[in-house]
Design an enzyme around this catalytic site. Structure first.
Site, PDB file in Angstrom:
ATOM      1  N   ARG A  47       0.854  -1.194   0.000  1.00  0.00           N
ATOM      2  CA  ARG A  47       0.000   0.000   0.000  1.00  0.00           C
ATOM      3  C   ARG A  47       0.891   1.244   0.000  1.00  0.00           C
ATOM      4  O   ARG A  47       2.013   1.208   0.521  1.00  0.00           O
ATOM      5  CB  ARG A  47      -0.925  -0.004   1.217  1.00  0.00           C
ATOM      6  N   LYS A 103      16.454 -16.204   5.326  1.00  0.00           N
ATOM      7  CA  LYS A 103      17.106 -17.496   5.623  1.00  0.00           C
ATOM      8  C   LYS A 103      16.258 -18.682   5.230  1.00  0.00           C
ATOM      9  O   LYS A 103      16.758 -19.710   4.790  1.00  0.00           O
ATOM     10  CB  LYS A 103      17.501 -17.576   7.099  1.00  0.00           C
ATOM     11  N   GLU A 127      24.255 -11.772   4.256  1.00  0.00           N
ATOM     12  CA  GLU A 127      24.779 -11.614   5.620  1.00  0.00           C
ATOM     13  C   GLU A 127      23.654 -11.482   6.653  1.00  0.00           C
ATOM     14  O   GLU A 127      23.735 -12.008   7.767  1.00  0.00           O
ATOM     15  CB  GLU A 127      25.688 -10.362   5.667  1.00  0.00           C
ATOM     16  N   GLY A 132      21.616 -11.956  12.531  1.00  0.00           N
ATOM     17  CA  GLY A 132      21.391 -10.506  12.528  1.00  0.00           C
ATOM     18  C   GLY A 132      22.637  -9.703  12.224  1.00  0.00           C
ATOM     19  O   GLY A 132      23.225  -9.819  11.149  1.00  0.00           O
ATOM     20  N   LYS A 203      19.092 -21.153   9.624  1.00  0.00           N
ATOM     21  CA  LYS A 203      20.404 -20.494   9.706  1.00  0.00           C
ATOM     22  C   LYS A 203      21.528 -21.523   9.812  1.00  0.00           C
ATOM     23  O   LYS A 203      22.606 -21.365   9.229  1.00  0.00           O
ATOM     24  CB  LYS A 203      20.429 -19.547  10.901  1.00  0.00           C
ATOM     25  N   GLY A 307      16.173  -7.612  15.026  1.00  0.00           N
ATOM     26  CA  GLY A 307      15.808  -6.212  15.223  1.00  0.00           C
ATOM     27  C   GLY A 307      16.223  -5.379  14.026  1.00  0.00           C
ATOM     28  O   GLY A 307      17.076  -5.782  13.226  1.00  0.00           O
TER      29      GLY A 307
HETATM   30  N1  HSE Z   1      13.255 -14.149  14.307  1.00  0.00           N
HETATM   31  C1  HSE Z   1      14.660 -14.078  14.139  1.00  0.00           C
HETATM   32  C2  HSE Z   1      15.309 -14.150  15.513  1.00  0.00           C
HETATM   33  C3  HSE Z   1      15.024 -12.788  13.455  1.00  0.00           C
HETATM   34  O1  HSE Z   1      14.619 -13.996  16.512  1.00  0.00           O
HETATM   35  O2  HSE Z   1      16.494 -14.403  15.598  1.00  0.00           O
HETATM   36  C4  HSE Z   1      16.421 -12.737  12.965  1.00  0.00           C
HETATM   37  O3  HSE Z   1      16.694 -13.730  12.046  1.00  0.00           O
END
Ligand code: HSE
Length: 452
Positions: A47, A103, A127, A132, A203, A307
């Site tokens: 949107r 991922k 990366e 994160g 991951k 985050g």
């Molecule tokens: N949901 C994932 C975590 C976000 O809490 O690590 C980052 O990959």
């Protein structure tokens, strides 16, 4: 500056918005580091948004953006494995480099996506997909490139670590902490991916392929989440000098006998680790990956694992790498086909595609770990002897035993820690223990690792 790099951001959720903020906040730094201007030309959003700069074109047709002449690098942060895959393949087909935090998509379809990227001579950088803000992909593909990796162990889901930390430190209920993790933008769209270990398994599949040079094999990752962990087990573990963390392990086994098979263990599960281990003290939304490699030895990488800021940092690090690749192409004035040379870039999975290995992934029954067992028994003479005899007959070495006074009339919890054992042997022993007349409940088992 001339030669601006034009970015498209597909998806304006936590990560996409974080990338826009990062570019706005740090633009001067970015320009000084890569020598080119970086501009967002298009964003993909369902949107129209009135908080987006009017110079940026907003479009709900993501496939059109992925093919647009007004875009050099496509940043995919919509998540999921259907539309995200289509737009990435579209971008690759149109000769665009891709940056993704996805991922799940790479763990499940990465072999196909990376092969297509190689064939089209573009890069798919990821990366942000693992841990994160920790630059673990760069570390493992580049900084550790001269090492043979024996194993790695990681806290690779920030939401799970946040929940475990809050439960242990503050006694907060699971559901309450999960809601907070969602509000803070840590959790996946489907938070069962976090708490059931699926996100960590995605991951781990990526890390293992980089570590051992095997194709991505998400379906072979053994996966257990944190939903079964009780405060009782957290407290018994602490009493014995251990802490329960949700970890992903990728372990190379050389095999040394009939019961010890050669291959790779890929497993995600709650694990007791020594309280004084560095990983045991990585709390909150922090992630950490411990890598044991030869000749370097153990190295630990730690930082925010989820985050907006952490993930945007990783996304933009990839963008900067690609800007440099694009820059060097311009400078060298090489033709597209001249670039088809593995020497020009780090392979997607660290090993050149023709050199990926077919080392097998071990089945759960073949994996080797220590165990924490919680057995509930009637408080009668000989119970402990029966349990320990079964373990000793199975060749299982007991490391510690803790027997608590009866908490219900006539019943005692017995906690046993074992040295590493092949899982099939432990399965047989537990089956026999559960058949004892003196045993009142199913045996609770949690894996244990000394991280040595
Ligand atoms: N949901 C994932 C975590 C976000 O809490 O690590 C980052 O990959």
């Amino acid at each position: 500056m001339s030669n601006s790099i034009k970015l498209a951001i597909l998806g304006l959720g936590t990560v996409g918005t974080g990338v826009i903020h990062l570019i706005n906040d740090n633009l001067d730094e970015l320009k000084r580091r890569c020598g080119r201007d970086i501009i967002i030309t298009e964003v993909g959003t369902r949107r129209q948004r009135d908080d987006i700069d009017t110079n940026i074109m907003q479009n709900s047709d993501l496939m059109a953006i992925a093919a647009s002449d007004n875009v050099d690098i496509v940043i995919e942060v919509i998540g999921g494995t259907t539309l995200a895959k289509d737009v990435i393949m579209q971008a690759i087909q149109h000769g665009k480099h891709v940056v993704t935090a996805n991922k799940a998509l790479l763990a499940e379809h990465g072999n196909e996506i990376f092969a297509y990227a190689e064939a089209n001579n573009v890069h798919v950088a990821y990366e942000a997909a693992v841990a994160g803000g920790i630059p673990i992909i760069k570390v493992m593909r580049e900084a550790l490139a001269a090492n043979k990796i024996d194993w790695l162990a990681g806290i690779i889901n920030g939401t799970g670590n946040f929940i475990m930390t809050e439960m242990r430190d503050k006694g907060r209920p699971f559901a309450d902490v999960l809601v907070e993790a969602q509000e803070l933008g840590y959790a996946e769209a489907d938070p069962t991916f976090d708490v059931e270990g699926i996100d960590a398994a995605h991951k781990l599949a990526l890390l293992a392929s980089i570590a051992f040079g095997v194709p991505l094999q998400f379906d072979s990752v053994y996966c257990e989440g944190i939903t079964g962990i009780t405060l009782q087990d957290v407290s018994y573990a602490e009493e014995l000098g251990y802490r329960i963390k949700h970890l992903g392990f990728a372990v190379r086994r050389d095999g040394n006998g009939d019961s010890d098979a050669a291959g790779i263990e890929l497993r995600v599960h709650p694990t007791l680790i020594p309280q004084d281990a560095l990983l045991a003290n990585v709390n909150g939304v922090k992630n950490a990956v411990l890598v044991n490699s030869h000749p370097l030895g153990q190295t630990l990488y730690c930082g925010d694992g989820a985050g907006a800021g952490a993930t945007a940092s990783a996304v933009m690090a990839d963008v900067m790498d690609l800007v440099r690749v694009l820059g060097s192409k311009d400078n060298n004035n090489q033709s597209h086909s001249d670039q088809k040379n593995h020497g020009h870039h780090v392979p997607h999975l660290a090993f050149i595609p023709e050199q990926l290995s077919d080392t097998p992934i071990l089945r759960a029954e073949q994996m080797i770990t220590g165990y924490y067992l919680r057995v509930h028994a009637y408080d009668s003479p000989g119970v402990l002897a029966d349990i320990t005899r079964i373990l000793s007959d199975a060749g299982i070495n007991i490391d510690a035993i803790l027997q608590k006074p009866a908490h219900k009339v006539g019943q005692v919890p017995v906690i046993i820690l074992t040295l590493p054992v092949v899982e099939s042997q432990m399965n047989l022993a537990i089956e026999k223990i559960e058949k004892l007349d003196t045993i009142t409940d199913k045996v609770v088992r949690i894996r244990l690792d000394e991280l040595a």
